[in-house]
Design an enzyme around this catalytic site. Structure first.
Site, PDB file in Angstrom:
ATOM      1  CG  HIS A  42       2.970  -4.562  14.584  1.00 56.73           C
ATOM      2  ND1 HIS A  42       2.425  -3.645  15.452  1.00 56.73           N
ATOM      3  CD2 HIS A  42       4.316  -4.555  14.822  1.00 56.73           C
ATOM      4  CE1 HIS A  42       3.388  -3.098  16.182  1.00 56.73           C
ATOM      5  NE2 HIS A  42       4.549  -3.647  15.818  1.00 56.73           N
ATOM      6  CD  GLU A  43       7.175  -7.039  13.727  1.00 55.31           C
ATOM      7  OE1 GLU A  43       8.241  -6.569  13.270  1.00 55.31           O
ATOM      8  OE2 GLU A  43       6.756  -6.777  14.866  1.00 55.31           O
ATOM      9  CG  HIS A  46       7.991  -2.270  12.572  1.00 55.95           C
ATOM     10  ND1 HIS A  46       7.945  -1.014  13.128  1.00 55.95           N
ATOM     11  CD2 HIS A  46       7.424  -3.112  13.499  1.00 55.95           C
ATOM     12  CE1 HIS A  46       7.386  -1.073  14.328  1.00 55.95           C
ATOM     13  NE2 HIS A  46       7.057  -2.339  14.574  1.00 55.95           N
TER      14      HIS A  46
END
Length: 285
Positions: A42-43, A46
């Site tokens: 997920h990170e 980003h």
């Protein structure tokens, strides 16, 4: 604890260490590693989106059921870029779902482990989309408010609404006979983070102004501001929007000041208590 890596620098929050230790003691390390992997992917979404737009990332902080990518760029970059970078995290969950379905079709993993993968991926995705700062849902709420409100007001409204939402969740959890202690602790931690963000809101606002002062505004969008002559510079700045450059009209004489001049006088000349009329008269001499 920092993990030195080529890309990007990672930090593990104490809440995640607590979860890892608890998983070892309870024999659920595999489940914990599954959660950790989903959060990391997920990170990474980003981070890759931020790198694509040339943002400078200071570090990524990983904690239980989520993480935070720390960067100072968000206050000076276009809202469109920040929106894409924010959505890049949740989008990774779609990719994870596709991978899980593919693995399921191929029969490569134990069905019970696959079921956990689907469950954790869904839970983490929905959790991060809650309208709570600094989760992705909270950031999207801030971006939405920033499209039609000044930066300072949009930031304050985001934190206030976030605190109210967390408080409601905690009340519901604590009045439930079957609440999970780890969930209560998680939302209590996020509530504490929001409290700190609220206390630092003026610092966040000043960082926004300093970025505008240091960075040339290339946007062609102009938003005229009409102010009274006795208004202090800091109060004028409170009307600044993220996606606009401002021409400042003074009601009494309708003299026009540009924001760059006002920011220069405030930060370079340190006339922190000056009114817009005093600044206007000084520039006309």
């Amino acid at each position: 604890m920092k993990i030195r890596n080529k890309f990007p620098p990672l930090s593990i929050h104490p809440t995640l260490w607590f979860s890892i230790i608890a998983s070892i003691l309870t024999g659920t390390l595999v489940e914990m590693m599954l959660i950790f992997s989903i959060v990391l992917i997920h990170e990474l979404g980003h981070y890759l989106a931020a790198v694509h737009y040339g943002w400078k990332v200071r570090r990524i902080m990983l904690w239980m059921f989520g993480g935070v990518m720390e960067t100072d760029e968000h206050v000076s970059k276009p809202l469109r870029e920040e929106c894409i970078i924010t959505l890049a995290g949740p989008f990774q969950h779609v990719i994870i779902f596709i991978l899980l379905i593919s693995v399921q079709q191929l029969g490569w993993l134990n069905p019970s482990l696959l079921a956990l993968g689907f469950q954790y991926n869904t839970t983490i995705l929905l959790f991060n989309l809650l309208p709570i700062w600094p989760l992705d849902g909270g950031k999207l709420a801030f971006i939405t408010l920033s499209t039609f409100l000044p930066f300072r007001k949009a930031h304050a409204y985001t934190i206030v609404s976030s605190i109210l939402f967390i408080s409601i969740i905690l009340i519901v959890l604590l009045t439930s006979f079957s609440f999970i202690l780890s969930t209560v602790l998680l939302f209590t931690f996020i509530l504490w983070e929001n409290r700190l963000e609220w206390k630092q809101r003026f610092y966040v606002f000043m960082r926004f102004l300093l970025k505008r002062f240091e960075t040339e505004q290339v946007t062609k969008k102009v938003f005229p501001l009409v102010v009274t002559s006795d208004m202090r510079l800091i109060d004028v700045f409170s009307k600044f929007h993220r996606q606009y450059r401002h021409d400042i009209f003074i009601k009494d004489d309708w003299h026009v000041m540009d924001e760059a001049t006002c920011l220069h006088i405030y930060f370079k000349l340190k006339q922190h208590q000056a009114t817009i009329k005093e600044v206007s008269q000084g520039t006309q001499k």
